[in-house]
Design a protein around this motif. Structure first.
Motif, PDB file in Angstrom:
ATOM      1  N   ALA A 112      26.777  24.077  27.221  1.00 16.84           N
ATOM      2  CA  ALA A 112      26.588  22.943  28.127  1.00 16.84           C
ATOM      3  C   ALA A 112      26.252  23.437  29.535  1.00 16.84           C
ATOM      4  O   ALA A 112      26.404  24.610  29.864  1.00 16.84           O
ATOM      5  CB  ALA A 112      27.852  22.092  28.174  1.00 16.84           C
ATOM      6  N   THR A 113      25.790  22.525  30.346  1.00 20.17           N
ATOM      7  CA  THR A 113      25.566  22.803  31.758  1.00 20.17           C
ATOM      8  C   THR A 113      26.666  22.111  32.541  1.00 20.17           C
ATOM      9  O   THR A 113      26.825  20.892  32.441  1.00 20.17           O
ATOM     10  CB  THR A 113      24.190  22.291  32.215  1.00 20.17           C
ATOM     11  OG1 THR A 113      23.180  22.941  31.441  1.00 20.17           O
ATOM     12  CG2 THR A 113      23.963  22.566  33.679  1.00 20.17           C
ATOM     13  N   VAL A 114      27.429  22.884  33.282  1.00 17.57           N
ATOM     14  CA  VAL A 114      28.522  22.340  34.095  1.00 17.57           C
ATOM     15  C   VAL A 114      27.954  21.931  35.445  1.00 17.57           C
ATOM     16  O   VAL A 114      27.279  22.721  36.109  1.00 17.57           O
ATOM     17  CB  VAL A 114      29.641  23.393  34.284  1.00 17.57           C
ATOM     18  CG1 VAL A 114      30.721  22.871  35.202  1.00 17.57           C
ATOM     19  CG2 VAL A 114      30.217  23.794  32.959  1.00 17.57           C
ATOM     20  N   ILE A 115      28.215  20.699  35.836  1.00 19.38           N
ATOM     21  CA  ILE A 115      27.777  20.195  37.139  1.00 19.38           C
ATOM     22  C   ILE A 115      29.021  19.861  37.952  1.00 19.38           C
ATOM     23  O   ILE A 115      29.815  19.002  37.555  1.00 19.38           O
ATOM     24  CB  ILE A 115      26.877  18.959  36.988  1.00 19.38           C
ATOM     25  CG1 ILE A 115      25.633  19.322  36.189  1.00 19.38           C
ATOM     26  CG2 ILE A 115      26.506  18.409  38.364  1.00 19.38           C
ATOM     27  CD1 ILE A 115      24.781  18.153  35.819  1.00 19.38           C
ATOM     28  N   VAL A 116      29.185  20.548  39.061  1.00 20.46           N
ATOM     29  CA  VAL A 116      30.325  20.329  39.948  1.00 20.46           C
ATOM     30  C   VAL A 116      29.831  19.572  41.176  1.00 20.46           C
ATOM     31  O   VAL A 116      28.880  19.995  41.830  1.00 20.46           O
ATOM     32  CB  VAL A 116      30.979  21.664  40.364  1.00 20.46           C
ATOM     33  CG1 VAL A 116      32.113  21.425  41.326  1.00 20.46           C
ATOM     34  CG2 VAL A 116      31.467  22.415  39.143  1.00 20.46           C
ATOM     35  N   THR A 117      30.482  18.467  41.477  1.00 18.65           N
ATOM     36  CA  THR A 117      30.169  17.655  42.650  1.00 18.65           C
ATOM     37  C   THR A 117      31.366  17.677  43.581  1.00 18.65           C
ATOM     38  O   THR A 117      32.477  17.349  43.158  1.00 18.65           O
ATOM     39  CB  THR A 117      29.854  16.202  42.249  1.00 18.65           C
ATOM     40  OG1 THR A 117      28.801  16.201  41.288  1.00 18.65           O
ATOM     41  CG2 THR A 117      29.439  15.382  43.455  1.00 18.65           C
ATOM     42  N   VAL A 118      31.137  18.065  44.811  1.00 21.42           N
ATOM     43  CA  VAL A 118      32.199  18.101  45.828  1.00 21.42           C
ATOM     44  C   VAL A 118      31.852  17.089  46.906  1.00 21.42           C
ATOM     45  O   VAL A 118      30.757  17.118  47.471  1.00 21.42           O
ATOM     46  CB  VAL A 118      32.352  19.518  46.432  1.00 21.42           C
ATOM     47  CG1 VAL A 118      33.382  19.516  47.544  1.00 21.42           C
ATOM     48  CG2 VAL A 118      32.732  20.508  45.355  1.00 21.42           C
ATOM     49  N   ARG A 119      32.805  16.184  47.174  1.00 24.76           N
ATOM     50  CA  ARG A 119      32.629  15.173  48.214  1.00 24.76           C
ATOM     51  C   ARG A 119      33.716  15.338  49.261  1.00 24.76           C
ATOM     52  O   ARG A 119      34.872  15.567  48.929  1.00 24.76           O
ATOM     53  CB  ARG A 119      32.711  13.769  47.625  1.00 24.76           C
ATOM     54  CG  ARG A 119      31.572  13.394  46.737  1.00 24.76           C
ATOM     55  CD  ARG A 119      31.712  11.965  46.220  1.00 24.76           C
ATOM     56  NE  ARG A 119      30.679  11.666  45.256  1.00 24.76           N
ATOM     57  CZ  ARG A 119      30.797  11.861  43.942  1.00 24.76           C
ATOM     58  NH1 ARG A 119      31.913  12.342  43.453  1.00 24.76           N
ATOM     59  NH2 ARG A 119      29.796  11.585  43.137  1.00 24.76           N
ATOM     60  N   THR A 120      33.326  15.185  50.500  1.00 27.88           N
ATOM     61  CA  THR A 120      34.273  15.215  51.610  1.00 27.88           C
ATOM     62  C   THR A 120      33.681  14.401  52.754  1.00 27.88           C
ATOM     63  O   THR A 120      32.597  13.832  52.621  1.00 27.88           O
ATOM     64  CB  THR A 120      34.562  16.671  52.055  1.00 27.88           C
ATOM     65  OG1 THR A 120      35.602  16.654  53.042  1.00 27.88           O
ATOM     66  CG2 THR A 120      33.341  17.348  52.610  1.00 27.88           C
ATOM     67  N   SER A 121      34.380  14.333  53.843  1.00 28.99           N
ATOM     68  CA  SER A 121      33.846  13.640  55.016  1.00 28.99           C
ATOM     69  C   SER A 121      34.325  14.371  56.253  1.00 28.99           C
ATOM     70  O   SER A 121      35.366  15.036  56.248  1.00 28.99           O
ATOM     71  CB  SER A 121      34.299  12.181  55.051  1.00 28.99           C
ATOM     72  OG  SER A 121      35.698  12.104  55.166  1.00 28.99           O
TER      73      SER A 121
END
Length: 156
Positions: A112-121
């Protein structure tokens, strides 16, 4: 007599000797303060953006190279915490999400392809936390990274 005093007074008003320093100070302050605030704001946004990108990239890489799911979870959490600390990010404001393509029951899976999304402000500098102004003046930041997992992942 009255006419000569008026002419002297009007000559004094037209004389602008010594006013250049005052004009320079006023104009300099009016231009320098917004410029300094802009530099502070851009620096804070750039720092958080680089932190989010590094967190997503390194977390995806560590998860993709881990030997199994338990190691991937432990290493991913450790790398995310280290990057958050390194870039001075607020750990409570950082949200990391991990997805796999193609979607599977467990993520990550072999091939699989791992997609990491990081959100901050990032809050604008010098905004006080009164009446929620710091949250109102926050700029959202998001970064994504993808890493291909080996087809032999998880095999002994």
């Amino acid at each position: 007599m009255l006419r000569s005093s008026r002419s002297r007074w009007s000559e004094r008003l037209r004389d602008d000797r010594g006013s250049a320093a005052l004009e320079f100070i006023v104009a300099g302050i009016l231009l320098l303060v917004p410029l300094a605030y802009l530099v502070l704001t851009l620096g804070a946004v750039q720092e958080q953006t680089l932190g989010a990108e590094a967190a997503a990239r390194h977390t995806a890489r560590v998860i993709g190279q881990a030997p199994d799911a338990a190691a991937a979870s432990a290493r991913g959490d450790a790398v995310l915490a280290a990057v958050v600390s390194e870039y001075g990010m607020d750990a409570d404001a950082v949200d990391a999400q991990i997805d796999c393509r193609p979607a599977a029951a467990s993520c990550p899976t072999a091939g699989a392809t791992v997609i990491v999304t990081v959100r901050t402000s990032v809050s604008l500098p010098l905004l006080p936390p009164v009446f929620g102004l710091d949250r109102l003046g926050a700029i959202p930041i998001e970064a994504q990274a993808a890493q291909k997992v080996s087809r032999l992942w998880g095999d002994p």
